[in-house]
Scaffold this motif. Structure first.
Motif, PDB file in Angstrom:
ATOM      1  N   MET A 161      -7.528  -8.043  -8.067  1.00  0.00           N
ATOM      2  CA  MET A 161      -8.079  -6.684  -8.030  1.00  0.00           C
ATOM      3  C   MET A 161      -9.604  -6.853  -8.262  1.00  0.00           C
ATOM      4  O   MET A 161      -9.993  -7.503  -9.053  1.00  0.00           O
ATOM      5  CB  MET A 161      -7.418  -5.692  -9.192  1.00  0.00           C
ATOM      6  CG  MET A 161      -5.827  -5.282  -8.792  1.00  0.00           C
ATOM      7  SD  MET A 161      -5.195  -4.478 -10.065  1.00  0.00           S
ATOM      8  CE  MET A 161      -6.095  -2.839  -9.393  1.00  0.00           C
ATOM      9  N   ARG A 205     -11.327  -0.461   2.270  1.00  0.00           N
ATOM     10  CA  ARG A 205     -11.981  -0.081   1.168  1.00  0.00           C
ATOM     11  C   ARG A 205     -12.838  -0.812   0.308  1.00  0.00           C
ATOM     12  O   ARG A 205     -13.928  -0.551  -0.261  1.00  0.00           O
ATOM     13  CB  ARG A 205     -11.024   0.439  -0.090  1.00  0.00           C
ATOM     14  CG  ARG A 205     -10.131   1.894   0.507  1.00  0.00           C
ATOM     15  CD  ARG A 205      -8.905   2.249  -0.505  1.00  0.00           C
ATOM     16  NE  ARG A 205      -8.399   3.522   0.095  1.00  0.00           N
ATOM     17  CZ  ARG A 205      -7.251   3.895  -0.291  1.00  0.00           C
ATOM     18  NH1 ARG A 205      -6.489   3.259  -1.372  1.00  0.00           N
ATOM     19  NH2 ARG A 205      -6.561   4.753   0.187  1.00  0.00           N
ATOM     20  N   GLY A 218      -6.529  -1.112   1.727  1.00  0.00           N
ATOM     21  CA  GLY A 218      -7.188  -1.769   0.714  1.00  0.00           C
ATOM     22  C   GLY A 218      -8.443  -2.610   1.249  1.00  0.00           C
ATOM     23  O   GLY A 218      -9.284  -2.657   0.666  1.00  0.00           O
ATOM     24  N   MET A 227      -3.636   0.717  -7.252  1.00  0.00           N
ATOM     25  CA  MET A 227      -4.718   1.714  -7.151  1.00  0.00           C
ATOM     26  C   MET A 227      -5.759   1.282  -8.302  1.00  0.00           C
ATOM     27  O   MET A 227      -5.298   1.438  -9.422  1.00  0.00           O
ATOM     28  CB  MET A 227      -4.270   2.934  -6.951  1.00  0.00           C
ATOM     29  CG  MET A 227      -3.975   3.449  -5.500  1.00  0.00           C
ATOM     30  SD  MET A 227      -3.593   5.300  -5.386  1.00  0.00           S
ATOM     31  CE  MET A 227      -5.362   5.857  -5.292  1.00  0.00           C
ATOM     32  N   GLU A 287      -6.397  -8.641  -0.072  1.00  0.00           N
ATOM     33  CA  GLU A 287      -6.420  -7.153   0.652  1.00  0.00           C
ATOM     34  C   GLU A 287      -6.091  -7.146   2.092  1.00  0.00           C
ATOM     35  O   GLU A 287      -6.363  -7.716   2.744  1.00  0.00           O
ATOM     36  CB  GLU A 287      -7.579  -6.243   0.188  1.00  0.00           C
ATOM     37  CG  GLU A 287      -7.670  -6.055  -1.261  1.00  0.00           C
ATOM     38  CD  GLU A 287      -6.852  -5.144  -1.997  1.00  0.00           C
ATOM     39  OE1 GLU A 287      -6.024  -4.555  -1.494  1.00  0.00           O
ATOM     40  OE2 GLU A 287      -7.031  -4.961  -3.300  1.00  0.00           O
ATOM     41  N   GLU A 336       0.840  -1.195   0.012  1.00  0.00           N
ATOM     42  CA  GLU A 336      -0.096   0.003  -0.008  1.00  0.00           C
ATOM     43  C   GLU A 336       0.932   1.139  -0.056  1.00  0.00           C
ATOM     44  O   GLU A 336       1.843   1.413   1.075  1.00  0.00           O
ATOM     45  CB  GLU A 336      -0.909  -0.193   1.337  1.00  0.00           C
ATOM     46  CG  GLU A 336      -1.854  -1.182   1.386  1.00  0.00           C
ATOM     47  CD  GLU A 336      -2.770  -1.017   0.186  1.00  0.00           C
ATOM     48  OE1 GLU A 336      -3.183  -0.085  -0.247  1.00  0.00           O
ATOM     49  OE2 GLU A 336      -3.220  -2.076  -0.183  1.00  0.00           O
ATOM     50  N   GLN A 373       2.049   0.788  -5.437  1.00  0.00           N
ATOM     51  CA  GLN A 373       0.265   0.745  -4.987  1.00  0.00           C
ATOM     52  C   GLN A 373      -0.519   0.051  -6.224  1.00  0.00           C
ATOM     53  O   GLN A 373      -0.421   0.737  -7.215  1.00  0.00           O
ATOM     54  CB  GLN A 373      -0.219   1.717  -4.379  1.00  0.00           C
ATOM     55  CG  GLN A 373      -1.587   1.269  -3.926  1.00  0.00           C
ATOM     56  CD  GLN A 373      -2.139   2.845  -3.497  1.00  0.00           C
ATOM     57  OE1 GLN A 373      -1.806   3.819  -3.978  1.00  0.00           O
ATOM     58  NE2 GLN A 373      -3.374   2.525  -2.554  1.00  0.00           N
TER      59      GLN A 373
END
Length: 660
Positions: free
Chosen positions: A251, A283, A280, A95, A276, A52, A93
């Protein structure tokens, strides 16, 4: 390479200078998260330095002499599949980048507890977090009014132009975005329905191998109309009456994923298996809380730098079950303009009552069923016990592929040959080609990420890894470590990425760092370009991972593997303690095709342009072209954390990653 190396050293010094300040900022962020009541378990803290961090690619700079449309920037890919090893960039990361599709309106539902160890977030904590950052303090989102991301975390972190827009104008903007999204959806539907055939028709055409590629936007429809599927095809009603499903992946964009299911299946139980941790994980839970039918299962990452990288679907129907093993993340970008691989199993029927309780009943000669159950059991999760029971109750005797999986840990004894490259070695020794038939056939490895392979090719790449991939049935010939002719690596060059459909942003899903590259210069001597003219995907950046061996005349292969495993020790494992144990960091899964399981007495699959219809060999639809095309003296492998200003990409942009 001297100029490149000097520039790389200069960048590295700059990166290291800013690394300390970023680490301090991360520590502050972590302290703030703890003060808000978000408990972080010891197992999550263990992996704090590689998972992260601020996004590596925050900006895409326009070339001065070329215009770029906003949608091109909108498609910037995620920093995916890092297969992080000990010396990987510590500030990387994954993202989620903004998708072109606007999430559908979520209906309110009761929040459910998703994982046993996930603390709840109170409304007060959320309001406190909102109040702590004013509009003026937040940075402007780089996509401005074109941004389609509407999840709470993104809106709290970045400011958007419409925040200062009058309500009436806001409605017009939202209405415009809605129309754009609907137009995109219609185009996607038009592209995916260029043929009236259903997904079952496509699978029937691809039988018995059932190896397909994902549909790609922006290529000729002829390449999407045969042996190609979209995720919405896989989940469509024609595949069966869905009861429940589980998605294993690296992901997740939950709102996008839900839209891929037909409306009638969008309330069916869905389990997401993820890896995660910390922010993460928070979220993901925040996004999942809006869907009462979704539960989360966190994969335990026992080894530092490990990831949950497996990509698999288990689909339970009223009349049977299907297994889908593929290479794409559950995000829009991965199913849009990338080359991805998919294997779809036959429909496995339920066993009769008399044999329902036996785990051995209904297994295939490839032991697909028992290996799949063993893989799920390795998660040691209560959430997967029901799915192990579902597998037990189904007849999988017609599965013709072998499962090649990886799970984190140090595996000794019999377990050493159950996972990673040692599983490949065992299967090829038991069922692979005879040594004299393939003695000079090189191993082909094609992947989208490169880990730390060691300072010398004889340490791992051309040692234990190549030895496993060249294993043969019965007595094997003596293994030669330093023979470069026995290994060819397909990896995108700078120009492969630059001229791709996505342009430079495609490189965000092809992680190979300058720091790692500088330590293993021998890697370049094995390289082959990405070419997929036969499948119409030369410009669709490869996120697929495949391995095989190829005859000198490029007409035959003795086996083929499609997998989530990139070229890294984290994915395949590394032998330790005098080869007495195999250390694996990540979860991975793939399927191995052997010709004799599809055509009795067959030794090889036929490939290449010169394949004759009179040949008895079954033709395998390779995702890349043969013969292979080596790198030229001018070619360089794609390095994702250095800038490229000299030539604009297919959208007129240059690549300008910020310093770490």
């Amino acid at each position: 390479m001297d100029a490149d190396e000097a520039f790389a050293r200069q960048l590295q010094q700059q990166f290291e200078k800013e690394e300390r300040s970023l680490q301090q900022q991360e520590d502050k962020d972590l302290a703030m998260a703890l003060s808000m009541g978000h408990a972080i378990s010891d197992s999550e803290k263990e992996d704090s330095d590689g998972r992260e961090s601020p996004s590596m690619f925050r900006s895409l700079t326009k070339s001065k002499n070329t215009n770029s449309n906003a949608s091109a920037s909108q498609d910037i890919s995620d920093s995916d599949d890092t297969d992080v090893e000990e010396d990987a960039p510590p500030k990387m990361q994954k993202m989620k980048s903004p998708s072109k599709k606007t999430p559908s309106k979520k209906s309110p539902s009761k929040k459910q507890e998703k994982d046993e160890d996930m603390p709840s977030t109170s409304k007060g904590d959320t309001n406190k977090r909102k109040a702590s950052s004013s509009k003026d303090e937040k940075p402007m989102c780089q996509y401005g009014s074109e941004c389609f991301r509407r999840n709470k975390w993104h809106l709290e972190e970045f400011r958007h132009p419409e925040e200062d827009t009058p309500v009436s104008k806001k409605r017009k903007i939202e209405s415009s975005k809605k129309r754009t999204t609907e137009d995109n959806a219609r185009q996607s539907t038009s592209s995916s329905s260029s043929s009236v055939r259903s997904c079952t028709d496509v699978i029937q055409e691809a039988s018995p191998l059932c190896f397909l590629m994902t549909k790609v936007s922006g290529i000729s429809s002829q390449y999407n109309s045969t042996k190609a599927v979209h995720i919405s095809d896989i989940l469509s009603e024609c595949m069966g009456e869905l009861v429940e499903s589980v998605q294993f992946n690296y992901m997740h964009d939950i709102s996008w994923l839900v839209q891929q299911y037909p409306k009638k299946f969008r309330s069916k139980p869905l389990l997401l298996v993820h890896g995660e941790q910390r922010e993460g994980k928070m979220r993901l839970h925040e996004e999942a809380s809006a869907y009462s039918h979704i539960k989360l299962c966190q994969a335990k990452l026992e080894m530092m730098w490990g990831t949950h990288h497996s990509k698999m679907m288990l689909l339970l129907y009223t009349n049977g079950m299907r297994v889908v093993i593929h290479t794409a993340n559950l995000i829009h970008q991965d199913w849009h303009q990338k080359s991805q691989g998919v294997w779809i199993s036959p429909l496995f029927p339920k066993l009769s009552g008399s044999t329902e309780g036996s785990s051995i009943a209904g297994d295939s000669p490839s032991h697909f069923k028992s290996d799949l159950m063993e893989y799920l059991a390795a998660y040691k999760s209560k959430s997967l016990l029901d799915w192990i029971a579902h597998i037990k109750r189904h007849d999988m005797s017609n599965a013709k592929v072998h499962i090649i999986g990886s799970v984190p840990g140090r595996h000794i004894g019999e377990a050493k040959s159950k996972w990673g490259h040692m599983k490949m070695r065992r299967i090829l020794k038991e069922h692979g080609p005879v040594s004299k038939d393939v003695s000079n056939w090189p191993v082909i490895a094609q992947f989208s990420s490169v880990g730390s392979l060691g300072p010398d090719k004889s340490k791992w790449l051309c040692a234990e890894f190549l030895q496993s991939m060249t294993a043969t049935k019965g007595a094997s010939a003596s293994f030669v470590r330093d023979d470069n002719r026995m290994l060819k690596l397909i990896f995108p060059s700078r120009d492969n990425i630059r001229t791709s459909l996505e342009g430079y942003p495609a490189g965000g899903s092809v992680p190979y760092s300058i720091k790692t590259a500088m330590k293993q210069k021998y890697f370049n001597t094995f390289l082959q370009q990405w070419k997929a003219r036969k499948r119409g995907r030369s410009r669709a950046s490869p996120h697929i991972k495949t391995y095989s061996r190829l005859s000198p005349d490029s007409s035959s292969i003795p086996w083929f593997l499609v997998t989530s495993s990139n070229l890294s020790k984290a994915a395949w494992g590394a032998l330790e303690k005098n080869a007495s144990q195999l250390m694996i960091r990540s979860y991975e899964i793939g399927v191995l095709f052997l010709p004799q399981h599809f055509e009795p007495e067959s030794k090889f699959f036929a490939v290449g342009e010169q394949t004759s219809s009179s040949d008895k060999q079954l033709e395998f639809p390779l995702p890349w072209d043969v013969p292979l095309v080596p790198y030229t003296k001018e070619d360089r492998p794609w390095i994702w954390d250095i800038p490229y200003f000299d030539k604009p990409d297919s959208h007129g942009n240059v690549w300008a990653p910020p310093p770490l």
